[in-house]
Design an enzyme around this catalytic site. Structure first.
Site, PDB file in Angstrom:
ATOM      1  CE  LYS A 196      -4.232  -1.978   1.838  1.00  0.00           C
ATOM      2  NZ  LYS A 196      -3.782  -3.349   2.152  1.00  0.00           N
TER       3      LYS A 196
HETATM    4  C1  PLP Z   1      -4.469  -4.475   1.495  1.00  0.00           C
HETATM    5  C2  PLP Z   1      -3.729  -5.763   1.510  1.00  0.00           C
HETATM    6  C3  PLP Z   1      -4.088  -6.861   0.691  1.00  0.00           C
HETATM    7  C4  PLP Z   1      -5.302  -6.828  -0.202  1.00  0.00           C
HETATM    8  O1  PLP Z   1      -5.135  -6.015  -1.313  1.00  0.00           O
HETATM    9  P1  PLP Z   1      -6.391  -5.606  -2.211  1.00  0.00           P
HETATM   10  O2  PLP Z   1      -5.885  -4.640  -3.199  1.00  0.00           O
HETATM   11  O3  PLP Z   1      -7.389  -5.012  -1.258  1.00  0.00           O
HETATM   12  O4  PLP Z   1      -6.915  -6.862  -2.810  1.00  0.00           O
HETATM   13  C5  PLP Z   1      -3.298  -7.993   0.708  1.00  0.00           C
HETATM   14  N1  PLP Z   1      -2.226  -8.092   1.519  1.00  0.00           N
HETATM   15  C6  PLP Z   1      -1.851  -7.073   2.341  1.00  0.00           C
HETATM   16  C7  PLP Z   1      -0.668  -7.258   3.221  1.00  0.00           C
HETATM   17  C8  PLP Z   1      -2.575  -5.882   2.366  1.00  0.00           C
HETATM   18  O5  PLP Z   1      -2.204  -4.879   3.183  1.00  0.00           O
END
Ligand code: PLP
Length: 434
Positions: free
Chosen positions: A109
């Site tokens: 993210k």
């Molecule tokens: C947010 C997140 C996900 C999921 O990602 P999406 O784009 O919502 O499918 C998977 N793994 C981690 C560690 C995350 O922080």
């Protein structure tokens, strides 16, 4: 073709340019923004992808999708956002892991949040007004967004989190940023936090006076930069066979970004999604009906999503169920299987999967077995294992090394402002603060 604009998945909102779509977040008709067409010029980028840096790739794609920002202004923003790489690691045979966790908060993210922060700052500067970003968080999103905006000019950030309901590590990450980022410790649940943020947006006075904006994962400005690292994977891949991408998924933003890249002619046409027991999308693919459900708690908690918002974008990209099924295959796995895979990864490949990446590995393996496929697969690794050491260490019976930046934030003093779980309390705070 004309310059790219962004249209709502629901088709009942005017088309806008990137910066406007970013500021709005959700389109006025309740839909999600998507590009109105796919720039054909990008075919060249993919033909010449080998060896390109993440910044090179980010620049080409940003220029294509954000034509309203002049190149010389866009370049430093993109380069500053992409301050860390996404290494492609060979795991075994035809299996690779794309490590997306080398940013400030050790999760993928960081890419989306850092990019968005810089574009928001540009927008605030252009309009000559400060902006306030409100984020409700149950843990990980808040720290990625908070850190991304740390010290970014023209923007203040408030992170609302439920008191006592995030892990110690998460709380330290949320409450030690300081500067223009304030942690609001709400005496309530995550749902209360979300409701308070929603109410703040519905309050016209507040929204206008403070120029409130959100930074949640449906925002197109977080999605766009997630296309870049798919390119970076191919830039490092030395084989000749086209790769499949396997994505551990919750809200399906990461996967949607891959599908968007494929629309710009990225040579990868098969996507594999792994979910935990929150299996709304795998069920949808087999049954054809989308049935959202309350989410269930798992050890891959960032994927505990019962109503994945980005499915609306995926369905807009593939309106026909049969075509969607040709491009996307998905399966779900429980916590037991996830733990087994974490153990297997450590013992057999000397690699420590975080619980989310382990779900991705399971999906890749099941796909291979079921389809008798020996295509190379790149599994997107979404978080550093140290973020989930409480879960991992007992499973592998070994310690997980803590990266310095995570260890450093555990040492810092927590700074939060306690708030009762009501919109009025939030409004009073915001009016006093900004
Ligand atoms: C947010 C997140 C996900 C999921 O990602 P999406 O784009 O919502 O499918 C998977 N793994 C981690 C560690 C995350 O922080």
């Amino acid at each position: 073709m004309s310059k790219i604009e962004f249209v709502s998945t629901r088709g009942k909102a005017p088309s806008v340019r990137f910066l406007e779509a970013m500021e709005q977040g959700l389109a006025p008709d309740g839909g999600l923004y998507m590009p109105d067409h796919w720039p054909s010029l990008l075919g060249q980028l993919w033909n010449e992808i080998r060896g390109k840096s993440i910044q090179d790739i980010g620049l080409v794609l940003s220029q294509a999708f954000i034509p309203e920002v002049p190149g010389d202004e866009l370049t430093p923003l993109v380069e500053d956002a992409l301050s860390f790489d996404a290494p492609l690691v060979h795991l075994h045979d035809n299996t690779y892991v794309l490590e997306l966790f080398h940013g400030p908060t050790l999760a993928f993210k960081d890419f989306g949040a850092r990019f968005m922060a810089r574009m928001m700052s540009y927008q605030a500067r252009r309009k000559g007004r400060r902006m306030v970003i409100l984020v409700a968080t149950s843990g990980d999103t808040g720290s990625a967004v908070g850190r991304a905006f740390e010290g970014v000019e023209g923007i203040d950030v408030c992170l609302l989190y439920p008191s006592g309901q995030v892990s110690k590590l998460q709380e330290q990450q949320l409450t030690t940023i300081g500067n223009n980022v304030t942690a609001l410790e709400v005496d309530g649940t995550f749902d209360d936090c979300q409701k308070m943020v929603k109410d703040a947006f519905l309050d016209a006075e507040l929204r206008e006076d403070l120029r409130l904006s959100s930074a949640n994962s449906i925002n197109i400005a977080r999605l766009l930069p997630q296309m870049f690292y798919y390119g970076r994977a191919l830039a490092q891949y030395e084989g000749e066979d086209p790769v499949h991408f396997c994505v551990p998924s919750g809200n399906f933003g990461n996967l949607t970004a891959g599908m968007m890249a494929a629309r710009t002619k990225m040579p990868a046409h098969q996507f594999i999604a792994g979910t935990n027991v929150n299996d709304v999308v795998p069920s949808f693919l087999t049954s054809g009906s989308f049935v959202p459900r309350p989410s269930r708690r798992t050890i891959s908690s960032a994927m505990d999503v019962g109503n994945p918002s980005n499915l609306e974008r995926i369905r807009a990209l593939y309106p026909e169920m049969t075509t969607l099924n040709e491009h996307l295959w998905a399966a779900s796995f429980d916590d037991e299987a996830t733990k087994k895979t974490i153990r297997k990864g450590f013992r057999e490949f000397d690699y420590i999967f975080d619980p989310h990446t382990a779900v991705g590995y399971l999906a890749a393996r099941k796909y291979r077995k079921e389809k008798q496929s020996d295509h190379p697969v790149v599994i997107l690794s979404t978080a550093h294992p140290a973020k989930f050491r409480d879960i991992i260490e007992p499973v592998i019976e070994h310690s997980v090394t803590m990266p310095d930046r995570l260890a450093a934030c555990l040492e810092k003093e927590k700074q939060s402002i306690e708030l009762e779980a009501s919109f009025q309390a939030l409004k009073t705070f915001l009016n006093g603060q900004y």
